[in-house]
Motif scaffolding. Structure first.
Motif, short mmCIF file in Angstrom:
data_model
loop_
_atom_site.label_atom_id
_atom_site.label_comp_id
_atom_site.label_asym_id
_atom_site.label_seq_id
_atom_site.Cartn_x
_atom_site.Cartn_y
_atom_site.Cartn_z
N GLU A 5 0.81 -1.21 0.00
CA GLU A 5 0.00 0.00 0.00
C GLU A 5 0.85 1.27 0.00
O GLU A 5 0.47 2.28 -0.57
N ARG A 6 2.02 1.22 0.66
CA ARG A 6 2.83 2.43 0.81
C ARG A 6 4.29 2.05 0.89
O ARG A 6 4.64 1.03 1.48
N VAL A 7 5.14 2.88 0.29
CA VAL A 7 6.58 2.72 0.44
C VAL A 7 7.13 3.98 1.10
O VAL A 7 6.60 5.07 0.93
N PHE A 8 8.19 3.81 1.86
CA PHE A 8 8.88 4.92 2.49
C PHE A 8 10.23 5.10 1.81
O PHE A 8 11.00 4.14 1.70
N LEU A 9 10.50 6.30 1.37
CA LEU A 9 11.80 6.63 0.79
C LEU A 9 12.70 7.19 1.88
O LEU A 9 12.25 7.97 2.71
N ALA A 20 12.45 11.25 -6.31
CA ALA A 20 11.50 11.19 -5.21
C ALA A 20 10.22 11.94 -5.58
O ALA A 20 9.11 11.44 -5.36
N ALA A 21 10.36 13.12 -6.16
CA ALA A 21 9.19 13.90 -6.57
C ALA A 21 8.42 13.17 -7.67
O ALA A 21 7.18 13.15 -7.66
N GLU A 22 9.14 12.55 -8.61
CA GLU A 22 8.49 11.80 -9.68
C GLU A 22 7.70 10.61 -9.11
O GLU A 22 6.58 10.33 -9.54
N ALA A 23 8.28 9.92 -8.13
CA ALA A 23 7.58 8.79 -7.50
C ALA A 23 6.31 9.25 -6.81
O ALA A 23 5.26 8.60 -6.93
N CYS A 24 6.39 10.38 -6.10
CA CYS A 24 5.20 10.91 -5.42
C CYS A 24 4.11 11.27 -6.43
O CYS A 24 2.93 11.01 -6.19
N ALA A 25 4.52 11.86 -7.56
CA ALA A 25 3.55 12.25 -8.59
C ALA A 25 2.96 11.03 -9.31
O ALA A 25 1.77 11.00 -9.62
N ARG A 26 3.79 10.05 -9.56
CA ARG A 26 3.34 8.87 -10.31
C ARG A 26 2.46 7.94 -9.48
O ARG A 26 1.57 7.27 -10.01
N PHE A 27 2.70 7.91 -8.16
CA PHE A 27 1.95 7.03 -7.28
C PHE A 27 1.34 7.83 -6.12
O PHE A 27 1.70 7.64 -4.95
N PRO A 28 0.41 8.74 -6.43
CA PRO A 28 -0.15 9.60 -5.37
C PRO A 28 -0.80 8.78 -4.25
O PRO A 28 -1.50 7.80 -4.51
N GLY A 29 -0.50 9.20 -3.03
CA GLY A 29 -1.06 8.52 -1.87
C GLY A 29 -0.33 7.26 -1.46
O GLY A 29 -0.76 6.58 -0.52
N HIS A 30 0.77 6.93 -2.14
CA HIS A 30 1.46 5.68 -1.85
C HIS A 30 2.95 5.83 -1.55
O HIS A 30 3.62 4.84 -1.28
N VAL A 31 3.47 7.06 -1.61
CA VAL A 31 4.90 7.28 -1.36
C VAL A 31 5.05 8.18 -0.14
O VAL A 31 4.54 9.30 -0.11
N ALA A 32 5.76 7.67 0.85
CA ALA A 32 6.03 8.41 2.08
C ALA A 32 7.54 8.60 2.20
O ALA A 32 8.30 8.07 1.39
N ALA A 33 7.96 9.35 3.20
CA ALA A 33 9.39 9.61 3.38
C ALA A 33 9.76 9.48 4.85
O ALA A 33 8.97 9.80 5.73
#
Length: 152
Positions: A5-9, A20-33
């Motif tokens: 459901e979610r990955v943490f960078l 990192a920004a591309e991942a957030c944009a490509r997978f909205p709601g699923h990339v955390a940091a």
């Protein structure tokens, strides 16, 4: 495909901000940091190196990029059971202002009182208990009940 459901960078969020920004944009709601910090600066590569980026700069950058959550760990406290950095996360939340993405506190929890203290921070999205559960220093049901009972 595996149901994640979610990955943490972590390190990547520091070393390759564009990715990192591309991942957030490509997978909205699923990339955390994960903001793992030493002396107010983001640590990377298994905490072996120190970046020049402050926790606040990192948090703003990743949240602006669309990260769905942010964990904050003061690595000097991680694994100590001496309590998480409640003051540090409170300062971070205050500096960030309102955000839809939850800010999660990690590192140092050693008792239910630590969970209770963290739960009292306005705007905090959660606390990671981790090792204290494995070493039976915190009972999960008791910790959940203590956090739920806190009036913010």
């Amino acid at each position: 495909a595996a149901g994640v459901e979610r990955v943490f960078l972590g390190t990547l969020a520091v070393t390759d901000p564009a990715l990192a920004a591309e991942a957030c944009a490509r997978f909205p709601g699923h990339v955390a940091a994960g903001a793992d910090a030493r002396d107010g600066r983001i640590a990377l590569r298994g905490w072996e190196e120190q970046s020049d980026e402050t926790v606040l700069q990192f948090a703003r950058r990743l949240l602006d990029a669309g990260a769905c959550a942010l964990s904050y760990t003061n690595i000097a406290r991680d694994g100590t059971f001496e309590g998480p950095d409640v003051a540090g996360v409170r300062d971070l939340i205050d500096a960030l202002g309102p955000t839809e993405a939850p800010i999660i506190l990690a590192g140092g929890v050693g008792s239910v009182d630590d969970v209770r203290a963290a739960a009292a921070v306005p705007g905090l999205g959660g606390v990671i208990v981790g090792r204290a559960l494995y070493e039976s220093k915190v009972d999960l049901a008791e910790a959940i009940a203590a956090a739920a009972a806190v009036q913010r």
